[in-house]
Design a protein around this motif. Sequence first.
Motif, PDB file in Angstrom:
ATOM      1  N   ALA A 176      60.155  -6.140  97.078  1.00  0.00           N
ATOM      2  CA  ALA A 176      61.018  -5.585  98.121  1.00  0.00           C
ATOM      3  C   ALA A 176      61.717  -4.323  97.631  1.00  0.00           C
ATOM      4  O   ALA A 176      61.840  -3.336  98.361  1.00  0.00           O
ATOM      5  CB  ALA A 176      62.039  -6.624  98.565  1.00  0.00           C
ATOM      6  N   GLU A 177      62.152  -4.344  96.376  1.00  0.00           N
ATOM      7  CA  GLU A 177      62.849  -3.178  95.830  1.00  0.00           C
ATOM      8  C   GLU A 177      61.886  -2.016  95.611  1.00  0.00           C
ATOM      9  O   GLU A 177      62.253  -0.853  95.798  1.00  0.00           O
ATOM     10  CB  GLU A 177      63.562  -3.563  94.536  1.00  0.00           C
ATOM     11  CG  GLU A 177      64.718  -4.536  94.775  1.00  0.00           C
ATOM     12  CD  GLU A 177      65.394  -4.979  93.493  1.00  0.00           C
ATOM     13  OE1 GLU A 177      64.802  -4.793  92.405  1.00  0.00           O
ATOM     14  OE2 GLU A 177      66.515  -5.522  93.581  1.00  0.00           O
ATOM     15  N   ALA A 178      60.652  -2.326  95.230  1.00  0.00           N
ATOM     16  CA  ALA A 178      59.644  -1.270  95.060  1.00  0.00           C
ATOM     17  C   ALA A 178      59.336  -0.615  96.398  1.00  0.00           C
ATOM     18  O   ALA A 178      59.245   0.608  96.508  1.00  0.00           O
ATOM     19  CB  ALA A 178      58.371  -1.859  94.455  1.00  0.00           C
ATOM     20  N   ARG A 179      59.189  -1.443  97.435  1.00  0.00           N
ATOM     21  CA  ARG A 179      58.913  -0.909  98.769  1.00  0.00           C
ATOM     22  C   ARG A 179      60.060  -0.019  99.242  1.00  0.00           C
ATOM     23  O   ARG A 179      59.838   1.071  99.784  1.00  0.00           O
ATOM     24  CB  ARG A 179      58.718  -2.054  99.763  1.00  0.00           C
ATOM     25  CG  ARG A 179      57.422  -2.819  99.600  1.00  0.00           C
ATOM     26  CD  ARG A 179      57.425  -4.052 100.469  1.00  0.00           C
ATOM     27  NE  ARG A 179      56.149  -4.755 100.445  1.00  0.00           N
ATOM     28  CZ  ARG A 179      55.965  -5.975 100.949  1.00  0.00           C
ATOM     29  NH1 ARG A 179      56.975  -6.618 101.513  1.00  0.00           N
ATOM     30  NH2 ARG A 179      54.782  -6.542 100.893  1.00  0.00           N
ATOM     31  N   LEU A 217      48.949  -1.262  93.188  1.00  0.00           N
ATOM     32  CA  LEU A 217      47.929  -0.268  92.842  1.00  0.00           C
ATOM     33  C   LEU A 217      47.794   0.794  93.936  1.00  0.00           C
ATOM     34  O   LEU A 217      47.610   1.975  93.640  1.00  0.00           O
ATOM     35  CB  LEU A 217      46.585  -0.961  92.616  1.00  0.00           C
ATOM     36  CG  LEU A 217      46.475  -1.787  91.328  1.00  0.00           C
ATOM     37  CD1 LEU A 217      45.215  -2.638  91.366  1.00  0.00           C
ATOM     38  CD2 LEU A 217      46.471  -0.873  90.109  1.00  0.00           C
ATOM     39  N   TYR A 218      47.890   0.363  95.172  1.00  0.00           N
ATOM     40  CA  TYR A 218      47.797   1.309  96.288  1.00  0.00           C
ATOM     41  C   TYR A 218      48.903   2.351  96.197  1.00  0.00           C
ATOM     42  O   TYR A 218      48.647   3.561  96.289  1.00  0.00           O
ATOM     43  CB  TYR A 218      47.879   0.555  97.608  1.00  0.00           C
ATOM     44  CG  TYR A 218      48.085   1.457  98.799  1.00  0.00           C
ATOM     45  CD1 TYR A 218      47.049   2.262  99.275  1.00  0.00           C
ATOM     46  CD2 TYR A 218      49.319   1.515  99.453  1.00  0.00           C
ATOM     47  CE1 TYR A 218      47.232   3.095 100.368  1.00  0.00           C
ATOM     48  CE2 TYR A 218      49.509   2.350 100.539  1.00  0.00           C
ATOM     49  CZ  TYR A 218      48.473   3.133 100.997  1.00  0.00           C
ATOM     50  OH  TYR A 218      48.656   3.973 102.074  1.00  0.00           O
ATOM     51  N   HIS A 219      50.129   1.920  96.004  1.00  0.00           N
ATOM     52  CA  HIS A 219      51.238   2.867  95.953  1.00  0.00           C
ATOM     53  C   HIS A 219      51.218   3.694  94.670  1.00  0.00           C
ATOM     54  O   HIS A 219      51.570   4.882  94.683  1.00  0.00           O
ATOM     55  CB  HIS A 219      52.563   2.122  96.108  1.00  0.00           C
ATOM     56  CG  HIS A 219      52.802   1.649  97.508  1.00  0.00           C
ATOM     57  ND1 HIS A 219      52.409   0.408  97.937  1.00  0.00           N
ATOM     58  CD2 HIS A 219      53.358   2.267  98.575  1.00  0.00           C
ATOM     59  CE1 HIS A 219      52.722   0.269  99.214  1.00  0.00           C
ATOM     60  NE2 HIS A 219      53.298   1.378  99.628  1.00  0.00           N
ATOM     61  N   LEU A 220      50.791   3.096  93.579  1.00  0.00           N
ATOM     62  CA  LEU A 220      50.671   3.855  92.344  1.00  0.00           C
ATOM     63  C   LEU A 220      49.595   4.940  92.487  1.00  0.00           C
ATOM     64  O   LEU A 220      49.725   6.034  91.924  1.00  0.00           O
ATOM     65  CB  LEU A 220      50.346   2.930  91.177  1.00  0.00           C
ATOM     66  CG  LEU A 220      51.502   2.038  90.712  1.00  0.00           C
ATOM     67  CD1 LEU A 220      50.993   0.993  89.719  1.00  0.00           C
ATOM     68  CD2 LEU A 220      52.625   2.868  90.082  1.00  0.00           C
ATOM     69  N   SER A 221      48.537   4.644  93.242  1.00  0.00           N
ATOM     70  CA  SER A 221      47.486   5.654  93.446  1.00  0.00           C
ATOM     71  C   SER A 221      48.050   6.873  94.160  1.00  0.00           C
ATOM     72  O   SER A 221      47.697   8.018  93.858  1.00  0.00           O
ATOM     73  CB  SER A 221      46.319   5.055  94.245  1.00  0.00           C
ATOM     74  OG  SER A 221      46.622   4.936  95.621  1.00  0.00           O
ATOM     75  N   ILE A 222      48.957   6.643  95.096  1.00  0.00           N
ATOM     76  CA  ILE A 222      49.584   7.762  95.817  1.00  0.00           C
ATOM     77  C   ILE A 222      50.454   8.573  94.871  1.00  0.00           C
ATOM     78  O   ILE A 222      50.466   9.807  94.911  1.00  0.00           O
ATOM     79  CB  ILE A 222      50.407   7.228  97.007  1.00  0.00           C
ATOM     80  CG1 ILE A 222      49.480   6.565  98.029  1.00  0.00           C
ATOM     81  CG2 ILE A 222      51.208   8.361  97.655  1.00  0.00           C
ATOM     82  CD1 ILE A 222      50.206   5.872  99.162  1.00  0.00           C
ATOM     83  N   ILE A 223      51.164   7.877  93.993  1.00  0.00           N
ATOM     84  CA  ILE A 223      52.023   8.576  93.031  1.00  0.00           C
ATOM     85  C   ILE A 223      51.180   9.392  92.060  1.00  0.00           C
ATOM     86  O   ILE A 223      51.503  10.552  91.757  1.00  0.00           O
ATOM     87  CB  ILE A 223      52.927   7.576  92.297  1.00  0.00           C
ATOM     88  CG1 ILE A 223      53.934   6.964  93.282  1.00  0.00           C
ATOM     89  CG2 ILE A 223      53.668   8.263  91.147  1.00  0.00           C
ATOM     90  CD1 ILE A 223      54.763   5.834  92.711  1.00  0.00           C
ATOM     91  N   TYR A 224      50.081   8.825  91.571  1.00  0.00           N
ATOM     92  CA  TYR A 224      49.217   9.577  90.657  1.00  0.00           C
ATOM     93  C   TYR A 224      48.529  10.743  91.372  1.00  0.00           C
ATOM     94  O   TYR A 224      48.264  11.778  90.764  1.00  0.00           O
ATOM     95  CB  TYR A 224      48.174   8.661  90.017  1.00  0.00           C
ATOM     96  CG  TYR A 224      48.674   7.998  88.770  1.00  0.00           C
ATOM     97  CD1 TYR A 224      48.755   8.698  87.561  1.00  0.00           C
ATOM     98  CD2 TYR A 224      49.097   6.674  88.774  1.00  0.00           C
ATOM     99  CE1 TYR A 224      49.233   8.102  86.405  1.00  0.00           C
ATOM    100  CE2 TYR A 224      49.577   6.066  87.627  1.00  0.00           C
ATOM    101  CZ  TYR A 224      49.647   6.784  86.441  1.00  0.00           C
ATOM    102  OH  TYR A 224      50.136   6.196  85.302  1.00  0.00           O
ATOM    103  N   GLU A 225      48.273  10.585  92.646  1.00  0.00           N
ATOM    104  CA  GLU A 225      47.642  11.673  93.390  1.00  0.00           C
ATOM    105  C   GLU A 225      48.590  12.856  93.546  1.00  0.00           C
ATOM    106  O   GLU A 225      48.192  14.013  93.454  1.00  0.00           O
ATOM    107  CB  GLU A 225      47.209  11.176  94.770  1.00  0.00           C
ATOM    108  CG  GLU A 225      46.458  12.208  95.592  1.00  0.00           C
ATOM    109  CD  GLU A 225      45.995  11.669  96.926  1.00  0.00           C
ATOM    110  OE1 GLU A 225      45.728  12.488  97.844  1.00  0.00           O
ATOM    111  OE2 GLU A 225      45.897  10.434  97.078  1.00  0.00           O
ATOM    112  N   GLY A 226      49.881  12.567  93.794  1.00  0.00           N
ATOM    113  CA  GLY A 226      50.843  13.636  94.026  1.00  0.00           C
ATOM    114  C   GLY A 226      51.679  14.026  92.824  1.00  0.00           C
ATOM    115  O   GLY A 226      52.229  15.119  92.775  1.00  0.00           O
TER     116      GLY A 226
END
Length: 271
Positions: free
Chosen positions: A27-30, A58-67
Amino acid sequence: MRAIALVLAMFCAMGAPAFAQDVRDLAEARAAFERFDYSEAYARYTSLVSSPAGPEALYHLSIIYEGGYGVVPTDEAMALEMLQSAADAEYPAALTRLGMRHYEGNGFPQSHQEGLRLWRRASELGEVGATYSIGMYYLYIHGAERDVAEGARWMRRAADAGHADAQFDLAGLYERGEGVDANAGEAFALMRLAALQGHRSARVSMVQYYFDGTGVARDFVRAEMWALLVERDGEPVAPRGRAVLHAQMTAAQQSEAARLADQCAASSERC
């Protein structure tokens, strides 16, 4: 896929649910991700990779690594690996995002069919954004595969699930009679649903619908109410259009429209 694949293999073997509602860190990560605090989101999602919430992490980390976002160096290969892993675990948002990459040829050879396949699977899992993407595909793809009636059917599914863009686009189809029988009342009802969700273009359309009496009784006060709400969104109605509208109204009607706009802004249920 190295460590990521191992983590997901363990995850699948445990038969754990896709979401761990009782995990406070999730919840805190979201929340951190939604407020664009990518540094905190990165730390919290990283700690969740080996948990039942691994595919979402992994989905959200992929967005972070992309940007990158000032948190990690941009790493397209890592971003794609994480996204693929989340999609392999059938995390719906990952399937949708991966489908767009295949559709656009971003990181893969362009394949509309692979994009469509991934969107269909995500839609089956309840991802309304994927349902909307399928509708857009059939409505706007060029060539033999274009099918406006099929696009309208997918838009209906997405609209019924509450997708504001789908409600707006489907309203236009009903207004023009494309892929569905023309129905001004249905167009108005759908446009209103999108407008109530804050869809700016839908709110602008509501001004015109009420001014013209499209699918609803003509009502200058309601037209002015929506014009005021549009202005508060930072997208003013054309001055000439406002002048034409005001020419039809008394000062009392303009005052009533302002009152209704305040009421609507406080609660969409009162619009």
